[in-house]
Scaffold this motif. Structure first.
Motif, PDB file in Angstrom:
ATOM      1  N   ASP A 162      -5.528  11.353   0.566  1.00 36.51           N
ATOM      2  CA  ASP A 162      -6.059   9.995   0.723  1.00 36.51           C
ATOM      3  C   ASP A 162      -7.123   9.913   1.815  1.00 36.51           C
ATOM      4  O   ASP A 162      -7.946   8.994   1.810  1.00 36.51           O
ATOM      5  CB  ASP A 162      -4.922   9.019   1.040  1.00 36.51           C
ATOM      6  N   TYR A 184       0.871  -1.181   0.000  1.00 38.66           N
ATOM      7  CA  TYR A 184       0.000   0.000   0.000  1.00 38.66           C
ATOM      8  C   TYR A 184       0.908   1.232   0.000  1.00 38.66           C
ATOM      9  O   TYR A 184       2.031   1.186   0.500  1.00 38.66           O
ATOM     10  CB  TYR A 184      -0.894   0.038   1.246  1.00 38.66           C
ATOM     11  N   THR A 185       0.389   2.322  -0.528  1.00 39.57           N
ATOM     12  CA  THR A 185       1.165   3.569  -0.454  1.00 39.57           C
ATOM     13  C   THR A 185       1.199   4.040   0.997  1.00 39.57           C
ATOM     14  O   THR A 185       0.258   3.801   1.765  1.00 39.57           O
ATOM     15  CB  THR A 185       0.546   4.671  -1.331  1.00 39.57           C
ATOM     16  N   ALA A 226      -3.566   7.565   6.132  1.00 38.14           N
ATOM     17  CA  ALA A 226      -4.920   8.125   6.103  1.00 38.14           C
ATOM     18  C   ALA A 226      -5.931   7.142   6.686  1.00 38.14           C
ATOM     19  O   ALA A 226      -6.833   7.533   7.438  1.00 38.14           O
ATOM     20  CB  ALA A 226      -5.304   8.489   4.671  1.00 38.14           C
ATOM     21  N   SER A 241       0.906   7.007   2.159  1.00 43.45           N
ATOM     22  CA  SER A 241      -0.128   8.008   2.458  1.00 43.45           C
ATOM     23  C   SER A 241      -1.484   7.349   2.689  1.00 43.45           C
ATOM     24  O   SER A 241      -2.245   7.764   3.571  1.00 43.45           O
ATOM     25  CB  SER A 241      -0.218   9.033   1.326  1.00 43.45           C
ATOM     26  N   PHE A 242      -1.816   6.311   1.896  1.00 43.54           N
ATOM     27  CA  PHE A 242      -3.095   5.621   2.088  1.00 43.54           C
ATOM     28  C   PHE A 242      -3.119   4.917   3.440  1.00 43.54           C
ATOM     29  O   PHE A 242      -4.130   4.975   4.166  1.00 43.54           O
ATOM     30  CB  PHE A 242      -3.342   4.599   0.980  1.00 43.54           C
ATOM     31  N   ARG A 247      -7.442  -0.308  -7.157  1.00 36.83           N
ATOM     32  CA  ARG A 247      -5.991  -0.162  -6.959  1.00 36.83           C
ATOM     33  C   ARG A 247      -5.273  -1.513  -6.904  1.00 36.83           C
ATOM     34  O   ARG A 247      -4.065  -1.561  -6.694  1.00 36.83           O
ATOM     35  CB  ARG A 247      -5.722   0.609  -5.660  1.00 36.83           C
TER      36      ARG A 247
END
Length: 433
Positions: free
Chosen positions: A400, A136-137, A143, A139-140, A201
């Motif tokens: 996000d 996962y990124t 968030a 930032s995601f 995604r």
């Protein structure tokens, strides 16, 4: 309002002192003392209001005890065991770790009563697990952790609801019950969004935990899972008061962490007590300042004046709830949640009651609204915590977090305009509202 009136100068003094860096609780005391001095009232009234407010409310003792229970439960391997338990059941779905993040927040909500404690305890671990190998990124993941932590103060126990009970004279027990369904709804809404975005995604599916391992994983997590059961069971059976239930929860957390998990030493106990003292002192000073300022607000007759204006506007209960929720969402972007509960809600509550809005429904809805404010910029405390934990830029986390905020506001609308979502469980337990 006359800009040179004592009350206007009091408010300006509070704002100025806060901007200069003084804690808001101290600023409210300073501004209120200035008001008392300018109006010729006894300045000692500030100390009297502070003492009466802080020492005559038995329910306030529940706050440091809930904080202490959360401190004990977050030490050692307890968080890891709860995450393993969540992963065993929801990790096998697409976006599994994202679902685990939400489910662990729902479970941890039954222990901490604080969104900040939830994010701080599991935030770093969840971030590491979710970003490992680029699943996962960053930032995601940050968030999602911030958004899921909002559930913490809604499902009981809840420190904000204890504070609301203090200013509204509403039953803590019924407020706790009223928060269960809204908290679960928020979790379900967040998981629904995760499921939607997981396909787009192409989020990974975690390796399924073998069925033979589930009993062992459940048994290892079982003592921690029993914490909310013991807390709510003792409270709603009538065995304990809310404060005694909080003390029981702290004692149980100590026993489980020290003797069952063997993850708590004397140094950890000392650190937990020290952290509890620091957090409780900051909350206590905020409450003390609000008590003094609320006296000034009462002397100025502001609640009755606002109530009369709103009543004269012939707002329907629906329109009033819409007005309150929009107002609180805006204030949540600018003010700390406890300040809103202590200062703003006592002004809004009389009108709500006059319009026939149930105080338990009003309180739970307001708490949900205020908790959403923890992830709305520019003053989103959960966002700042995740920036500090993850070193991800604030702007990336906000981007996000925006869809999660939208999902939570949609859930808030359901809670605000379908009172039975809040009142079903309290009525089941004998609430007459």
């Amino acid at each position: 309002m006359n800009p040179t009136s004592p009350f206007s100068l009091c408010v300006m003094a509070i704002v100025a002192l806060t901007l200069l860096g003084l804690p808001i609780g101290h600023a409210m005391i300073g501004g209120s003392v200035l008001y008392l001095f300018m109006t010729g009232l006894d300045v000692g009234t500030a100390a009297e209001q502070l003492s009466n407010g802080m020492y005559s409310s038995f329910v306030l003792l529940a706050i440091p005890l809930f904080i202490l229970a959360a401190e004990f439960m977050t030490i050692g391997s307890i968080t890891e065991r709860l995450l393993s338990f969540c992963n065993a059941f929801v990790g096998r779905f697409r976006g599994g770790l994202a679902h685990v993040n939400v489910v662990q927040s729902i479970i941890f909500a039954g222990m901490s009563g604080s969104a900040l404690a939830d994010a701080a305890s599991s935030g770093k671990l969840m971030q590491k697990m979710m970003t490992q190998d680029g699943k996962y990124t960053a930032s995601f993941a940050a968030a999602l952790t911030a958004a899921s932590s909002v559930i913490g103060p809604i499902i009981p126990p809840s420190i904000p609801m204890v504070i609301y009970a203090l200013v509204s004279d509403t039953s803590v027990g019924y407020l706790f019950l009223g928060g269960v369904i809204p908290g679960l709804l928020l979790g379900i809404a967040q998981m629904a969004y995760v499921s939607l975005v997981a396909k787009r995604r192409n989020f990974p599916v975690e390796k399924a935990v073998p069925l033979r391992d589930i009993p062992r994983i459940t048994w290892e997590a079982f003592p921690a899972l029993m914490m909310p059961v013991i807390l709510l069971g003792s409270l709603y059976s009538g065995i304990t008061t809310p404060t005694e239930a909080a003390a029981l929860a702290a004692f149980y957390a100590l026993l489980v962490s020290a003797f069952y998990y063997r993850a708590l030493g004397w140094r950890d106990v000392y650190r937990s007590l020290l952290n509890t003292g620091k957090i409780s002192t900051s909350i206590g000073m905020l409450i003390a300042g609000a008590m003094v300022f609320n006296y000034v607000v009462t002397v100025e007759n502001i609640p009755k004046t606002i109530s009369a204006i709103l009543t004269a506007s012939h707002l329907s209960p629906f329109a009033y709830m819409l007005f309150v929720n929009v107002l609180l969402l805006i204030l949540g972007c600018l003010l700390e949640g406890t300040t809103i509960i202590l200062i703003i809600l006592p002004v809004l509550l009389p009108t709500a009651v006059a319009l026939g809005i149930d105080p338990v429904h009003f309180g739970v809805t307001a708490v949900v609204n205020i908790m959403i404010g923890l992830v709305t910029p520019p003053y989103g405390l959960l966002l700042f915590i995740m920036v500090r934990i993850t070193k991800v830029p604030l702007r990336a986390i906000v981007v996000d977090a925006a869809p999660f905020i939208a999902v939570m506001i949609a859930t808030l609308a359901l809670i605000a305009f379908i009172p039975d979502l809040v009142l079903f469980l309290p009525r089941l337990m004998g609430y007459k509202g």
